[in-house]
Design an enzyme around this catalytic site. Sequence first.
Site, PDB file in Angstrom:
ATOM      1  N   LYS A 150      -9.783  14.444 -52.097  1.00 27.12           N
ATOM      2  CA  LYS A 150      -9.149  15.140 -50.509  1.00 27.12           C
ATOM      3  C   LYS A 150      -8.430  14.938 -50.217  1.00 27.12           C
ATOM      4  CE  LYS A 150     -12.657  14.939 -48.706  1.00 27.12           C
ATOM      5  NZ  LYS A 150     -13.836  16.032 -48.014  1.00 27.12           N
ATOM      6  N   ASN A 163      -7.424  15.474 -46.083  1.00 28.37           N
ATOM      7  CA  ASN A 163      -7.963  15.376 -44.915  1.00 28.37           C
ATOM      8  C   ASN A 163      -7.466  15.714 -43.767  1.00 28.37           C
ATOM      9  OD1 ASN A 163     -10.927  15.446 -45.937  1.00 28.37           O
ATOM     10  ND2 ASN A 163     -10.413  13.370 -46.033  1.00 28.37           N
ATOM     11  N   LYS A 221      -4.478   3.594 -12.233  1.00 22.10           N
ATOM     12  CA  LYS A 221      -2.574   2.841 -12.884  1.00 22.10           C
ATOM     13  C   LYS A 221      -3.594   3.018 -14.483  1.00 22.10           C
ATOM     14  CE  LYS A 221      -0.933   0.348 -10.330  1.00 22.10           C
ATOM     15  NZ  LYS A 221      -2.031   1.062  -8.939  1.00 22.10           N
ATOM     16  N   GLN A 264      -6.073   0.119  -7.253  1.00 21.78           N
ATOM     17  CA  GLN A 264      -5.629  -0.475  -7.891  1.00 21.78           C
ATOM     18  C   GLN A 264      -5.534   0.251  -9.370  1.00 21.78           C
ATOM     19  OE1 GLN A 264      -3.526  -3.898  -8.242  1.00 21.78           O
ATOM     20  NE2 GLN A 264      -5.492  -5.328  -9.894  1.00 21.78           N
ATOM     21  N   ASN A 291       0.626  -1.212   0.620  1.00 23.64           N
ATOM     22  CA  ASN A 291       0.212   0.130  -0.072  1.00 23.64           C
ATOM     23  C   ASN A 291       0.656   1.476   0.305  1.00 23.64           C
ATOM     24  OD1 ASN A 291      -2.433  -2.426   0.153  1.00 23.64           O
ATOM     25  ND2 ASN A 291      -3.065  -0.855   2.343  1.00 23.64           N
ATOM     26  N   GLU A 313      -8.333  15.845 -36.023  1.00 25.72           N
ATOM     27  CA  GLU A 313      -9.239  15.429 -35.617  1.00 25.72           C
ATOM     28  C   GLU A 313      -9.672  14.676 -34.662  1.00 25.72           C
ATOM     29  OE1 GLU A 313     -12.508  15.238 -39.632  1.00 25.72           O
ATOM     30  OE2 GLU A 313     -10.402  14.680 -40.012  1.00 25.72           O
TER      31      GLU A 313
HETATM   32  N1  ARG Z   1      -1.188  -4.070  -7.174  1.00 28.66           N
HETATM   33  C1  ARG Z   1      -1.767  -3.170  -6.236  1.00 28.66           C
HETATM   34  C2  ARG Z   1      -2.742  -1.546  -6.826  1.00 28.66           C
HETATM   35  O1  ARG Z   1      -1.767  -1.111  -7.511  1.00 28.66           O
HETATM   36  C3  ARG Z   1      -0.466  -2.790  -4.751  1.00 28.66           C
HETATM   37  C4  ARG Z   1      -1.579  -2.781  -3.265  1.00 28.66           C
HETATM   38  C5  ARG Z   1      -1.468  -4.243  -3.109  1.00 28.66           C
HETATM   39  N2  ARG Z   1      -2.303  -3.591  -1.509  1.00 28.66           N
HETATM   40  C6  ARG Z   1      -2.820  -5.090  -1.302  1.00 28.66           C
HETATM   41  N3  ARG Z   1      -2.930  -4.784  -0.156  1.00 28.66           N
HETATM   42  N4  ARG Z   1      -3.707  -5.968  -1.974  1.00 28.66           N
HETATM   43  O2  ARG Z   1      -2.554  -1.130  -6.165  1.00 28.66           O
END
Ligand code: ARG
Length: 463
Positions: free
Chosen positions: A286, A288, A328, A325, A113, A293
Amino acid sequence: MAKSKRSWEQRLTGETDELTLDFVESLSRDKRLYKYDIAASIAHARMLAEVGLITKSEFSEIQKALFEISDEITAGRFKFDRTCEDIHMAIEAALIKKTGDVGAKLHTGRSRNDQVATDMRLWMRDRIEILQTRISLLQRDFVKLAAKYTEAVMPAYTHLQRAQPVVIGSYLLSFVEQLSRDYQRLKNCSELLNVCPLGCGAVAGSTLPLDRKSTARQLGFEGIAWNSIDAAGDRDFCAEFIFDCAIIAVHLSRLAEDWIIYSSAEFDFIRIDDKYCTGSSMMPQKRNPDVLELIRAKTGSVYGALVAMLTILKAQPSTYNRDLQEDKIHVFSASDTIEAALEIAAAIVSHTKFNTKQIAAGLDTGFLDATSLAEYLVKKGVPFRKAHVIVGQLVTTCEQQAKSRLSDLTLDQFKAACDQIEDDVYNCLGATNVAKKYTTLGAAGPDHLARQIAYWKDQLKEQ
Ligand code: ARG
């Protein structure tokens, strides 16, 4: 089809379902964090040695193995094992494989975490610098283009209706201003995110004597996150970063929209280089503006990322939840989209020409000098509201008598509309003439433009 049981899951009965493995993994996406994960691990290990939780030689062994892992990943030699959910587990597993019990000490006082929260901040700090560089490059291209059009005038539009004359360079610098706010916004984001969560552990910190200030210092953070419960679940910076990308997308979409319109046969204001146009599979003639766009469309993708991120955050119970998670996907997508859009926008800007002759030929349409005439009347002592009515009537007279320009009216006609008008009235008419007469700071005439070009040239040297 390995159904291995992970070391941290010994308390679970039976084997993890394949479906679960696929569903919970983030390795396919967070691989790109590997350098940051390794940097954070080295800082953590060094700190563990500093406070005596591991020996100096254990630290050296860990550091050496982590460097090797980094090289292997960079070279594409690293075998990613899908049973390692994420990059953090993959690197730690490889470390333990190389160093045994020594590597098994690395996770002391640490949780994924605080690890992932740290990695994301490190990644974003770098990414912001890259985006800022892309912004600066685009700004430079705009300034260069503006410097080519310091005298030539074009109509400015409001409501997409002809409004007032402006020098082309000033129009171009309007984007430099927008981009400078984008640059500043990213800088603010970078400053806000620059605190280190490492050492917050899973949620409550640790009973071990971890030196959080040491890891923060080693990783170049301004300070530490002061509440472990908050730090475990704080992704404000992710939402903020995507928002910053979204505003960049807005700005680029407005440029794209303008230039799509300007490159149409109806306007014919600009010519975008063939390099950045595409043809049609059916219509041979054409040319374009597909790139523009797509730049315009990317805004939708970035908005999608922003709404997704905000929705993921909404009403999550305090601290870390696996929902996080998913950050990302959206952070990376917004960043990649904007980086590519900024790059190609710069290429287009540096390869576009304004058709100044064509623009000049059309300047007499649309009574671009009407406001200037009203201001002339103000200078003669007519209250602006009255002047506005008088000029409005003169425009109507022109239209009724099929005159396209206010300067086509005779002095008698002017005097009939307002007896304060004298024969110097013709000096305040004509689009190019009007642009030269703008005096206010920030106005879109050649005088202010020259100062602004000098200002931006200087400014962008440092940025
Ligand atoms: N892959 C997880 C994320 O990107 C990492 C943390 C996961 N922690 C857990 N206690 N499951 O957030």
